[in-house]
Design a protein around this motif. Sequence first.
Motif, PDB file in Angstrom:
ATOM      1  N   SER A  60       0.853  -1.187   0.000  1.00 32.80           N
ATOM      2  CA  SER A  60       0.000   0.000   0.000  1.00 32.80           C
ATOM      3  C   SER A  60       0.889   1.237   0.000  1.00 32.80           C
ATOM      4  CB  SER A  60      -0.906   0.008   1.231  1.00 32.80           C
ATOM      5  OG  SER A  60      -1.656   1.216   1.297  1.00 32.80           O
ATOM      6  N   GLU A  78       1.105   1.872  -9.925  1.00 37.24           N
ATOM      7  CA  GLU A  78      -0.154   2.485  -9.512  1.00 37.24           C
ATOM      8  C   GLU A  78      -1.168   1.477  -8.969  1.00 37.24           C
ATOM      9  OE1 GLU A  78      -0.868   1.301 -13.768  1.00 37.24           O
ATOM     10  OE2 GLU A  78       0.785   2.039 -12.545  1.00 37.24           O
ATOM     11  N   ASP A  82      -2.858   3.746  -3.062  1.00 37.27           N
ATOM     12  CA  ASP A  82      -4.171   3.861  -2.418  1.00 37.27           C
ATOM     13  C   ASP A  82      -4.582   5.289  -2.117  1.00 37.27           C
ATOM     14  OD1 ASP A  82      -4.521   1.076  -2.399  1.00 37.27           O
ATOM     15  OD2 ASP A  82      -3.397   0.868  -0.534  1.00 37.27           O
ATOM     16  N   ARG A  98      -9.164   5.627  -5.481  1.00 32.53           N
ATOM     17  CA  ARG A  98      -8.102   6.049  -4.576  1.00 32.53           C
ATOM     18  C   ARG A  98      -8.570   7.236  -3.742  1.00 32.53           C
ATOM     19  NH1 ARG A  98      -5.739   4.915  -9.552  1.00 32.53           N
ATOM     20  NH2 ARG A  98      -4.298   3.151  -9.486  1.00 32.53           N
TER      21      ARG A  98
END
Length: 359
Positions: A60, A78, A82, A98
């Motif tokens: 993450s 990508e 997050d 996101r």
Amino acid sequence: MRQRLVVFVTVLLALSLFAPAVAGTSAHTTADASDAECEYPLEVTDATGEEITLEEPPESIVALQASDAQTVFEIGAEDRLDGMPDEEATSGLEIGDRVDITDNYEVDHELVVDLDPDLVLAANATADADVEGLRESGLTVYQFDAANSMDDVRENTLRTGELTGECGGAEETVDWMDERLEVVETALEGADRPLAYYAMGEDGTTAGTDSFIHEVLTTAGVEDIAEQAEGTFYPQLSTEMIVDEDPEWIIYPDYTDEPPIPNGAEATTAYQNENTVSVDANQISQPAPQVLYAVVDIVETVHPDAYEQASEGLEAANESGDGETDDSESDAENDTIPGFGVAVAVAALLAVAFLAGRR
């Protein structure tokens, strides 16, 4: 993801065409794509002197600045991003689901902490209080060195690849940058550098010599009028000074339809001859790989002959390096895409296959 692949191929196609050039900029002065090493545990030291240790690639990631987000997308990381800023400077990226981690351009610490990312990427423009505050909340934050040159962009791209476990994507991106900038450097060797004025407002504001935009302008083969100004960051030029210096070109960000210049600056050679270049504001202002688009826009307009010659040189080099090139296919390509060689087309297709396979 389909849009990302299309954009990636478009970049390779479009950038293979141009014949830009840069006096005094070497495409290989510091960063080498082979410098990136994705080996874990990874131990690195950031711009603040903080020692960062990652036991494994982060699952993450949060990008605090637009340039961080742009770079993450460019290298193919990508899928683990997050959180990122949702603002004008990232309008060309797919934010999807996101989290927008900013509130009126300010980093919202609570939103970032709630995401509990394994890694937070912070461009040098990030406020010290943001970096320190997030670290106090227990997050791993890597702050980059200031990016004031193309070499800095390369180095930060490679470091982003190391931090995210996407060294392959980072190396591919840096190779792409180096190839394009090598053509630029060759094309503008000995070329005249016309005086240009980067117009940012009707009050005469321009990007000073300490700004990243100044680096882009000089890379694109023009002399920056800001070199004659007293301020070095974002000085305001008087109408008298602009007219006296008489720039041959006016370059301006695309957030306005017309060049935003002070009253009276219409007397310049640039304005009288309609020598103006509109560039993407997000690309020219962000120290990320996409800045090459802005370089191309300027060079192909200000130095059209150099553009054409370098395109032909790139095509010839591609053909001579591939003994199996089909001349008829190459000629057909050149009817619509000047300077695009078969070798670059193959590279683009391989890149698509690589990215598609990873997803």
